[in-house]
Design a protein around this motif. Sequence first.
Motif, PDB file in Angstrom:
ATOM      1  N   ASN A  31      18.608  11.015  -1.331  1.00  0.00           N
ATOM      2  CA  ASN A  31      20.091  10.815  -1.744  1.00  0.00           C
ATOM      3  C   ASN A  31      20.837  11.671  -1.248  1.00  0.00           C
ATOM      4  N   TYR A  32      20.501  13.091  -0.694  1.00  0.00           N
ATOM      5  CA  TYR A  32      21.061  14.253  -0.494  1.00  0.00           C
ATOM      6  C   TYR A  32      20.803  14.504   0.948  1.00  0.00           C
ATOM      7  N   PHE A  33      22.166  14.670   1.945  1.00  0.00           N
ATOM      8  CA  PHE A  33      21.558  14.817   3.405  1.00  0.00           C
ATOM      9  C   PHE A  33      22.544  16.186   3.815  1.00  0.00           C
ATOM     10  N   ASP A  49      27.264  18.650   3.846  1.00  0.00           N
ATOM     11  CA  ASP A  49      26.352  17.632   3.167  1.00  0.00           C
ATOM     12  C   ASP A  49      26.960  16.511   2.844  1.00  0.00           C
ATOM     13  N   ILE A  50      26.436  15.521   2.316  1.00  0.00           N
ATOM     14  CA  ILE A  50      26.757  14.204   1.803  1.00  0.00           C
ATOM     15  C   ILE A  50      25.696  13.747   0.986  1.00  0.00           C
ATOM     16  N   ALA A  63      32.437  16.271  10.432  1.00  0.00           N
ATOM     17  CA  ALA A  63      32.476  15.177   9.545  1.00  0.00           C
ATOM     18  C   ALA A  63      30.876  14.672   9.350  1.00  0.00           C
ATOM     19  N   VAL A  64      30.591  13.884   8.533  1.00  0.00           N
ATOM     20  CA  VAL A  64      29.320  13.199   8.242  1.00  0.00           C
ATOM     21  C   VAL A  64      29.556  11.965   7.796  1.00  0.00           C
ATOM     22  N   THR A  65      28.854  10.834   8.396  1.00  0.00           N
ATOM     23  CA  THR A  65      28.657   9.574   7.977  1.00  0.00           C
ATOM     24  C   THR A  65      27.369   9.266   7.537  1.00  0.00           C
ATOM     25  N   PHE A  73      22.273   8.674   9.305  1.00  0.00           N
ATOM     26  CA  PHE A  73      23.370   9.709   8.991  1.00  0.00           C
ATOM     27  C   PHE A  73      23.873  10.362  10.369  1.00  0.00           C
ATOM     28  N   SER A  74      24.816  10.650  10.529  1.00  0.00           N
ATOM     29  CA  SER A  74      25.403  11.373  11.641  1.00  0.00           C
ATOM     30  C   SER A  74      26.355  12.494  11.370  1.00  0.00           C
TER      31      SER A  74
END
Lengths: 113, 114
Positions: A31-33, A49-50, A63-65, A73-74
């Motif tokens: 749940n953490y990237f 991070d996201i 940006a991160v998606t 995730f990208s």
Amino acid sequence: GENVEQHPSTLSVQEGDSAVIKCTYSDSASNYFPWYKQELGKRPQLIIDIRSNVGEKKDQRIAVTLNKTAKHFSLHITETQPEDSAVYFCAATSLGGSYIPTFGRGTSLIVHP
Amino acid sequence: EADIYQTPRYLVIGTGKKITLECSQTMGHDKMYWYQQDPGMELHLIHYSYGVNSTEKGDLSSESTVSRIRTEHFPLTLESARPSHTSQYLCASSLAGGRGDTQYFGPGTRLTVL
């Protein structure tokens, strides 16, 4: 355990173009990237991070998606500059005491002036 | 200033020598890690620790050992260095629990075994 695949391994772009690096993960408990940037001869440093409760996060040109359903995730870099040239690593982990981050194999981004 | 430190930064030694790579952090982090990395290549986890008196082996078996007697200190020891150990060794630390698991890396030790 977690498995993180990162593509491409090398990415070459012209200054001003956009760059996209993609990662997939296998463990639905992650749940953490975070994304790390490692310049030549330097240590890896967190750039963005996201968390899994957010679908997108932006910080200026990066940006991160995150797509939890597809488990990918990208990292998106717009208006690339020569100083963006570096190796980028994605990672996946779960926020909690016993989890250890799993890293992708890295993407070497080269921005040509 | 809160940071993570590694010594030595560069080391050239002969085969069969015993060496210890030092890592210290002043951030009060619980978790600490050792990675092996050839320049620009993937990060291989060698050992990690959740806190004092905790040590675990990572994916890469490099014939090394670690200890965690103090929160801030996480040394890596190679009992008998070999040319295959030539690489860069990165130490890292992070907070434990739900406060975030961002890793902070040290500057690395570049090891050459002749």
